[in-house]
Design a protein around this motif. Structure first.
Motif, PDB file in Angstrom:
ATOM      1  N   LEU A 112       0.872  -1.182   0.000  1.00  0.00           N
ATOM      2  CA  LEU A 112       0.000   0.000   0.000  1.00  0.00           C
ATOM      3  C   LEU A 112       0.902   1.222   0.000  1.00  0.00           C
ATOM      4  CD1 LEU A 112      -2.835   1.329   0.242  1.00  0.00           C
ATOM      5  CD2 LEU A 112      -2.502   1.288   2.719  1.00  0.00           C
ATOM      6  N   ILE A 113       0.662   2.116  -0.955  1.00  0.00           N
ATOM      7  CA  ILE A 113       1.372   3.393  -0.978  1.00  0.00           C
ATOM      8  C   ILE A 113       0.379   4.469  -0.576  1.00  0.00           C
ATOM      9  CG2 ILE A 113       2.503   5.123  -2.421  1.00  0.00           C
ATOM     10  CD1 ILE A 113       3.545   2.775  -4.141  1.00  0.00           C
ATOM     11  N   ILE A 114       0.725   5.212   0.464  1.00  0.00           N
ATOM     12  CA  ILE A 114      -0.096   6.351   0.860  1.00  0.00           C
ATOM     13  C   ILE A 114       0.669   7.600   0.462  1.00  0.00           C
ATOM     14  CG2 ILE A 114      -1.283   7.554   2.727  1.00  0.00           C
ATOM     15  CD1 ILE A 114      -1.329   4.921   4.267  1.00  0.00           C
ATOM     16  N   TRP A 115       0.097   8.373  -0.445  1.00  0.00           N
ATOM     17  CA  TRP A 115       0.745   9.564  -0.964  1.00  0.00           C
ATOM     18  C   TRP A 115       0.598  10.725   0.014  1.00  0.00           C
ATOM     19  CZ3 TRP A 115       4.028   9.276  -4.859  1.00  0.00           C
ATOM     20  CH2 TRP A 115       3.927   8.177  -5.721  1.00  0.00           C
ATOM     21  N   GLU A 116       1.612  11.536   0.072  1.00  0.00           N
ATOM     22  CA  GLU A 116       1.656  12.709   0.951  1.00  0.00           C
ATOM     23  C   GLU A 116       0.418  13.589   0.805  1.00  0.00           C
ATOM     24  OE1 GLU A 116       4.660  16.522   1.565  1.00  0.00           O
ATOM     25  OE2 GLU A 116       4.752  15.353  -0.290  1.00  0.00           O
ATOM     26  N   CYS A 117      -0.076  13.763  -0.427  1.00  0.00           N
ATOM     27  CA  CYS A 117      -1.232  14.641  -0.656  1.00  0.00           C
ATOM     28  C   CYS A 117      -2.491  14.138   0.047  1.00  0.00           C
ATOM     29  CB  CYS A 117      -1.493  14.827  -2.146  1.00  0.00           C
ATOM     30  SG  CYS A 117      -1.810  13.285  -3.044  1.00  0.00           S
ATOM     31  N   ALA A 118      -2.568  12.841   0.337  1.00  0.00           N
ATOM     32  CA  ALA A 118      -3.717  12.291   1.060  1.00  0.00           C
ATOM     33  C   ALA A 118      -3.614  12.596   2.551  1.00  0.00           C
ATOM     34  CB  ALA A 118      -3.811  10.786   0.857  1.00  0.00           C
ATOM     35  N   LEU A 119      -2.407  12.933   3.010  1.00  0.00           N
ATOM     36  CA  LEU A 119      -2.147  13.115   4.438  1.00  0.00           C
ATOM     37  C   LEU A 119      -1.975  14.571   4.866  1.00  0.00           C
ATOM     38  CD1 LEU A 119       0.363  10.177   4.722  1.00  0.00           C
ATOM     39  CD2 LEU A 119      -1.934  10.238   5.694  1.00  0.00           C
ATOM     40  N   ARG A 120      -1.646  15.436   3.906  1.00  0.00           N
ATOM     41  CA  ARG A 120      -1.466  16.837   4.265  1.00  0.00           C
ATOM     42  C   ARG A 120      -1.801  17.723   3.068  1.00  0.00           C
ATOM     43  NH1 ARG A 120       2.423  20.103   2.978  1.00  0.00           N
ATOM     44  NH2 ARG A 120       4.021  19.396   1.550  1.00  0.00           N
ATOM     45  N   GLY A 121      -2.027  18.984   3.340  1.00  0.00           N
ATOM     46  CA  GLY A 121      -2.336  19.910   2.260  1.00  0.00           C
ATOM     47  C   GLY A 121      -3.822  20.172   2.134  1.00  0.00           C
ATOM     48  N   ARG A 122      -4.155  20.999   1.189  1.00  0.00           N
ATOM     49  CA  ARG A 122      -5.545  21.475   1.061  1.00  0.00           C
ATOM     50  C   ARG A 122      -6.535  20.396   0.643  1.00  0.00           C
ATOM     51  NH1 ARG A 122      -3.054  23.900  -3.702  1.00  0.00           N
ATOM     52  NH2 ARG A 122      -3.974  22.926  -5.544  1.00  0.00           N
ATOM     53  N   GLU A 123      -6.053  19.306   0.044  1.00  0.00           N
ATOM     54  CA  GLU A 123      -6.954  18.249  -0.424  1.00  0.00           C
ATOM     55  C   GLU A 123      -6.839  16.956   0.382  1.00  0.00           C
ATOM     56  OE1 GLU A 123      -6.724  17.701  -4.677  1.00  0.00           O
ATOM     57  OE2 GLU A 123      -6.476  19.860  -4.994  1.00  0.00           O
ATOM     58  N   LYS A 124      -6.209  17.028   1.555  1.00  0.00           N
ATOM     59  CA  LYS A 124      -5.985  15.814   2.348  1.00  0.00           C
ATOM     60  C   LYS A 124      -7.303  15.151   2.737  1.00  0.00           C
ATOM     61  CE  LYS A 124      -5.852  18.060   6.824  1.00  0.00           C
ATOM     62  NZ  LYS A 124      -5.005  18.613   7.839  1.00  0.00           N
ATOM     63  N   LEU A 125      -7.214  13.863   2.990  1.00  0.00           N
ATOM     64  CA  LEU A 125      -8.373  13.102   3.450  1.00  0.00           C
ATOM     65  C   LEU A 125      -8.490  13.239   4.966  1.00  0.00           C
ATOM     66  CD1 LEU A 125      -7.830   9.848   1.344  1.00  0.00           C
ATOM     67  CD2 LEU A 125      -9.241  11.821   0.770  1.00  0.00           C
ATOM     68  N   VAL A 126      -9.696  13.189   5.466  1.00  0.00           N
ATOM     69  CA  VAL A 126      -9.885  13.277   6.918  1.00  0.00           C
ATOM     70  C   VAL A 126      -9.501  11.946   7.558  1.00  0.00           C
ATOM     71  CG1 VAL A 126     -11.666  15.057   6.769  1.00  0.00           C
ATOM     72  CG2 VAL A 126     -12.337  12.667   6.784  1.00  0.00           C
ATOM     73  N   ASP A 127      -9.105  12.010   8.820  1.00  0.00           N
ATOM     74  CA  ASP A 127      -8.605  10.819   9.514  1.00  0.00           C
ATOM     75  C   ASP A 127      -9.570   9.643   9.441  1.00  0.00           C
ATOM     76  OD1 ASP A 127      -6.250  12.035  10.137  1.00  0.00           O
ATOM     77  OD2 ASP A 127      -6.685  12.321  12.258  1.00  0.00           O
ATOM     78  N   ASN A 128     -10.848   9.890   9.616  1.00  0.00           N
ATOM     79  CA  ASN A 128     -11.818   8.793   9.616  1.00  0.00           C
ATOM     80  C   ASN A 128     -11.834   8.077   8.258  1.00  0.00           C
ATOM     81  OD1 ASN A 128     -13.675   7.321  11.247  1.00  0.00           O
ATOM     82  ND2 ASN A 128     -15.321   8.118   9.951  1.00  0.00           N
ATOM     83  N   ASP A 129     -11.777   8.848   7.170  1.00  0.00           N
ATOM     84  CA  ASP A 129     -11.741   8.238   5.836  1.00  0.00           C
ATOM     85  C   ASP A 129     -10.464   7.428   5.640  1.00  0.00           C
ATOM     86  OD1 ASP A 129     -14.172   9.373   5.217  1.00  0.00           O
ATOM     87  OD2 ASP A 129     -13.342  10.967   3.963  1.00  0.00           O
ATOM     88  N   LEU A 130      -9.331   7.981   6.068  1.00  0.00           N
ATOM     89  CA  LEU A 130      -8.067   7.258   5.956  1.00  0.00           C
ATOM     90  C   LEU A 130      -8.084   5.969   6.767  1.00  0.00           C
ATOM     91  CD1 LEU A 130      -5.480  10.149   6.055  1.00  0.00           C
ATOM     92  CD2 LEU A 130      -5.650   8.409   4.291  1.00  0.00           C
ATOM     93  N   LYS A 131      -8.599   6.069   7.982  1.00  0.00           N
ATOM     94  CA  LYS A 131      -8.671   4.899   8.854  1.00  0.00           C
ATOM     95  C   LYS A 131      -9.517   3.792   8.213  1.00  0.00           C
ATOM     96  CE  LYS A 131     -10.329   5.502  12.973  1.00  0.00           C
ATOM     97  NZ  LYS A 131     -10.595   5.931  14.341  1.00  0.00           N
TER      98      LYS A 131
END
Length: 164
Positions: A112-131
């Motif tokens: 699994l690759i989690i890209w930085e943009c999913a974790l920070r920045g203006r378009e990041k995913l919220v923790d619940n969605d990531l979890k």
């Protein structure tokens, strides 16, 4: 355009960029802990030294910086200075990523690759969605995937960005 720093200052700045315990790694570690998963960090015995290895599920997780690994998102910008040097450097990172993912697949590991943009920045995913995505992928027990700002998608070695 010339670099705004002299060579010694630029070198010092580049050495200061961490390769482990980064903010995005800490965020993923917190999410994994909230889900109750056990993992090994920076597993040296596996190709690519994955950021997280979950032996029980035979899967590994990489947190990739969008610049360093050439993700096609708003966080990746081609440098204006020393462009050829940086494009070659990033291309070698992408080639290494392809090789490591292929080797992990050959050894029977899911990736699994989690890209930085999913974790920070203006378009990041919220923790619940990531979890939810993490838990879903880890427990599913099949296939490799990547998570970006658009959510989760399948990953094959051929779907990693092309070298430049």
């Amino acid at each position: 355009m010339a670099d705004v720093h002299d060579k010694a200052t630029r070198s010092k700045n580049m050495r200061a960029i961490g390769t482990r315990d980064t903010a995005i790694e800490k965020r993923v570690a917190a999410l994994l802990a909230e889900c109750g998963f056990a993992w090994t960090a920076q597993e040296k015995t596996l190709p690519g030294r994955p950021d997280f290895a979950l032996d029980e599920y035979r899967c590994v997780i990489f947190t990739h910086g969008c610049f360093w690994h050439h993700h096609d998102c708003y966080l990746f910008k081609v440098p204006a200075t020393r462009t050829e040097f940086w494009l070659a450097k990033i291309a070698s990172n992408v080639a290494r990523d392809r090789r490591d993912v292929a080797r992990l697949h050959q050894l029977g590991w899911r990736v699994l690759i989690i890209w930085e943009c999913a974790l920070r920045g203006r378009e990041k995913l919220v923790d619940n969605d990531l979890k939810e995505r993490l838990e879903e992928w880890i427990c599913a027990g099949e296939g490799s995937a990547q998570i970006g700002t658009q959510g989760m998608s399948q990953l094959a070695t051929t779907s990693l960005p092309d070298t430049m």
